[in-house]
Design an enzyme around this catalytic site. Structure first.
Site, short mmCIF file in Angstrom:
data_model
loop_
_atom_site.label_atom_id
_atom_site.label_comp_id
_atom_site.label_asym_id
_atom_site.label_seq_id
_atom_site.Cartn_x
_atom_site.Cartn_y
_atom_site.Cartn_z
N CYS A 89 29.13 45.00 47.65
CA CYS A 89 29.03 46.34 47.58
C CYS A 89 28.40 46.90 48.95
CB CYS A 89 28.12 46.87 46.40
SG CYS A 89 28.22 48.69 46.11
N CYS B 231 32.66 49.63 41.37
CA CYS B 231 31.82 50.03 42.43
C CYS B 231 30.59 50.76 41.92
CB CYS B 231 32.50 50.33 43.48
SG CYS B 231 31.21 50.07 45.13
C1 LIG Z 1 34.94 55.43 44.83
C2 LIG Z 1 35.11 53.95 44.81
C3 LIG Z 1 34.39 53.39 45.67
C4 LIG Z 1 34.61 51.88 45.76
N1 LIG Z 1 34.03 51.26 46.55
C5 LIG Z 1 34.30 49.65 46.68
C6 LIG Z 1 33.63 49.07 47.79
O1 LIG Z 1 33.08 49.60 48.76
N2 LIG Z 1 33.87 47.81 47.88
C7 LIG Z 1 34.62 47.20 46.76
O2 LIG Z 1 34.97 45.99 46.94
N3 LIG Z 1 35.35 47.87 45.57
C8 LIG Z 1 34.97 49.34 45.73
N4 LIG Z 1 35.57 49.91 44.63
C9 LIG Z 1 36.11 49.24 43.72
C10 LIG Z 1 37.79 48.81 43.69
O3 LIG Z 1 38.59 49.76 44.25
C11 LIG Z 1 38.12 48.02 42.46
O4 LIG Z 1 37.18 47.24 42.03
C12 LIG Z 1 39.41 47.38 42.80
O5 LIG Z 1 40.46 48.38 43.02
C13 LIG Z 1 39.85 46.62 41.47
O6 LIG Z 1 41.07 46.07 41.71
P1 LIG Z 1 42.00 45.87 39.96
O7 LIG Z 1 43.05 45.29 40.46
O8 LIG Z 1 41.20 45.27 39.12
O9 LIG Z 1 42.32 47.49 39.69
P2 LIG Z 1 42.96 48.83 40.40
O10 LIG Z 1 42.87 48.37 42.00
O11 LIG Z 1 42.35 49.81 39.92
O12 LIG Z 1 44.39 48.61 40.00
C14 LIG Z 1 44.86 48.69 38.38
C15 LIG Z 1 46.27 48.88 38.34
O13 LIG Z 1 46.77 49.05 37.20
C16 LIG Z 1 47.74 49.82 36.99
N5 LIG Z 1 47.79 50.35 35.57
C17 LIG Z 1 46.59 50.92 34.61
N6 LIG Z 1 47.42 51.07 33.56
C18 LIG Z 1 48.20 50.49 33.43
C19 LIG Z 1 49.37 50.33 32.38
N7 LIG Z 1 49.19 50.64 31.25
N8 LIG Z 1 50.30 49.49 32.69
C20 LIG Z 1 50.42 48.83 33.97
N9 LIG Z 1 49.71 49.04 34.99
C21 LIG Z 1 48.64 49.81 34.78
C22 LIG Z 1 47.13 51.15 37.80
O14 LIG Z 1 48.33 52.06 38.06
C23 LIG Z 1 46.65 50.28 39.13
O15 LIG Z 1 47.64 50.47 40.06
C24 LIG Z 1 35.40 51.49 44.81
C25 LIG Z 1 36.02 52.26 43.74
C26 LIG Z 1 35.92 53.61 43.94
C27 LIG Z 1 36.71 54.42 42.61
#
Ligand SMILES: Cc1cc2nc3c(=O)[nH]c(=O)nc-3n(C[C@H](O)[C@H](O)[C@H](O)COP(=O)(O)OP(=O)(O)OC[C@H]3O[C@@H](n4cnc5c(N)ncnc54)[C@H](O)[C@@H]3O)c2cc1C
Length: 453
Positions: free
Chosen positions: A372, A192
């Site tokens: 966003c 983000c």
């Molecule tokens: C401050 C902030 C504001 C945001 N605002 C927005 C917004 O307004 N709108 C929006 O759409 N998005 C927003 N986002 C972005 C959004 O949160 C992420 O893009 C989204 O969570 C990505 O999903 P993901 O499943 O790829 O990763 P995540 O949700 O981060 O999940 C990854 C998972 O993998 C696990 N993991 C890590 N390493 C390992 C390992 N070695 N083995 C097994 N598991 C592991 C972690 O514990 C976690 O649970 C924001 C993020 C932040 C930090």
């Protein structure tokens, strides 16, 4: 010979599917086998596991996930701005992981895609027929000298990008009494990207509303050369920073913090001589550098950048056909958001199902859709939505490049409900259908074939 290799033929795989949650103990480690293994139980992982457990049946899907809590990270901007408490953004992991899915409470520590196995930190070796990698992005706090120490010891230094420090932000904002109030953006991809400045607009608005704006210099120091990557929204943001007297300094990369002297050291990226600039701060919100999780970087699954190497339209791994990727850990050339994850999850569902059924993968193409919600104050938000190459893909039949109260409520009240009730349960695949309906086929929408240029 490893016991799992005995079954590495096509027939053997079919045999293994009969033994659900197949488990063998060896002298070195325990082995299990699943039809589908999802690595990471975040926004992408939980939704995908929920979709496939219905198709594949109880015990045939596993999630490898070390964290005891699942975080709705988009709320962290609002937690940092004092609108919600941290608790509202988190739930126990076992309440979010689908009940028919096996939760392996460990970190993935090594991938061996040629053997279709993942090694885990609890000593288990997990074999899979199919794997979805959904590990998110790694926040490299250690890459800025003095940042970890400052986060631990200086109440005025904070970041909304790490669960341990989000709750520091609002008390620090309330303590601002003058001086330089700094916000940063690094050289690396981040999740983000807009969140780096959303907290700045909330802080500035808070200072204004509490009659403390005078004597405060609000400054956005970004390593980029633009305020936002999509010109349509950048134009609106430039007007806002000008109107609200916020300084924007481009090509400035935060390299070091001296919290004892309250100084931040920036590298001027456009200086031929490697010049630095030291700025005194009274408040500092850091958007840290980020990178692919180390375990992906160190595996055959990554591209040169270290991120999971997937096809940008099908989400299938470029070299391993039984592996797909979703979310922040991939090399998809679009902004890393939960909104992007939602849209990708529908593409992944269709394409991985096709591969499992022996059909051609490209059943559905990802457009790069991401969104966003650029919160620009308490009660104001620009709802940026776009696809590959920054082409706007707006859902609502109104000008979304303008600040709106309705979009603020969408961000604050509606999207969290969609996330918990639909996305992590595998039901929400983005607003594509609604967009077509609401815009009656008109407006800023790109087709995958157009995005290929
Ligand atoms: C401050 C902030 C504001 C945001 N605002 C927005 C917004 O307004 N709108 C929006 O759409 N998005 C927003 N986002 C972005 C959004 O949160 C992420 O893009 C989204 O969570 C990505 O999903 P993901 O499943 O790829 O990763 P995540 O949700 O981060 O999940 C990854 C998972 O993998 C696990 N993991 C890590 N390493 C390992 C390992 N070695 N083995 C097994 N598991 C592991 C972690 O514990 C976690 O649970 C924001 C993020 C932040 C930090």
């Amino acid at each position: 010979m490893k016991s799992s290799r005995l079954f590495s033929t096509r027939n053997g795989q079919a045999l293994l599917c009969v033994f659900r949650n197949f488990s063998i103990s060896t002298s070195r480690h325990r082995e299990k086998h699943y039809k589908l293994v999802v690595v990471g139980g975040g926004a992408g992982g939980c939704g995908v596991a929920a979709k496939f457990t219905g198709k594949l049946g109880t015990g045939n899907v596993a999630i490898i996930e070390p964290s005891l809590y699942h975080y709705y990270q988009p709320l962290w901007t609002l937690v940092g701005g004092g609108i919600y408490g941290m608790n509202k953004s988190m739930r126990p992991m076992d309440s979010v992981i689908p009940k028919d899915v096996d939760w392996i409470r460990a970190r993935a520590t090594a991938f061996d895609p040629d053997d279709s196995t993942v090694m885990c930190s609890n000593g288990e070796l997990i074999k899979y027929d199919y794997m979805v990698v959904a590990m998110g992005i790694q926040v490299d706090l250690h890459k800025i000298k003095g940042l970890l120490e400052a986060l631990e010891t200086d109440p005025a230094v904070t970041t909304n990008y790490a669960s341990a420090y989000v709750a520091k932000s609002f008390p620090a904002i309330k303590d601002i009494r003058g001086g330089n109030v700094l916000f940063t953006y690094p050289t690396t991809p981040v999740k983000c990207p807009g969140a780096a400045q959303k907290i700045m607009y909330l802080t500035e608005d808070y200072l204004r509303k509490s009659h403390r704006r005078n004597g405060v210099n609000v400054q956005y120091n970004t390593a980029l050369g633009v305020i936002f990557g999509v010109p349509r929204y950048a134009e609106s943001l430039l007007k806002i920073v000008e109107k609200r007297n916020i300084d924007v300094d481009y090509k400035m990369n935060l390299e070091e913090i001296h919290s004892d002297r309250k100084e931040a050291v920036f590298r001027k990226l456009d200086s031929d001589t490697g010049e630095t600039k030291t700025v005194k701060y009274s408040f500092l919100h850091v958007t840290p550098p980020m990178s692919a999780p180390d375990v992906i970087k160190q595996s055959p699954l990554s591209d040169k950048s270290g991120f999971l190497d997937v096809d940008k339209y099908t989400l299938q791994h470029s070299r391993y056909q039984n592996i797909f990727g979703i979310g922040d850990c991939t090399n998809l050339p679009t902004s890393k958001t939960a909104a992007g994850v939602a849209s990708q999850s529908g593409v992944l569902r269709r394409n991985m199902t096709a591969v499992m059924e022996g059909n051609h993968v490209a059943q559905k193409e990802y457009t790069g859709y991401t969104s966003c919600p650029l919160v620009t104050g308490y009660g104001k938000c620009i709802m940026a939505e776009f696809g590959y190459d920054g082409i706007p893909m707006e859902t609502f039949p109104l000008d979304q490049s303008k600040e709106r109260l309705s979009m603020y409520h969408m961000k604050k009240d509606v999207l969290p409900e969609i996330y918990w009730k639909f996305l992590v349960k595998g039901y929400w695949e983005g607003p594509g259908t609604y967009r077509k309906f609401m815009r009656l086929g008109m407006g800023h929408v790109t087709k995958p074939s157009e995005a290929r240029v």
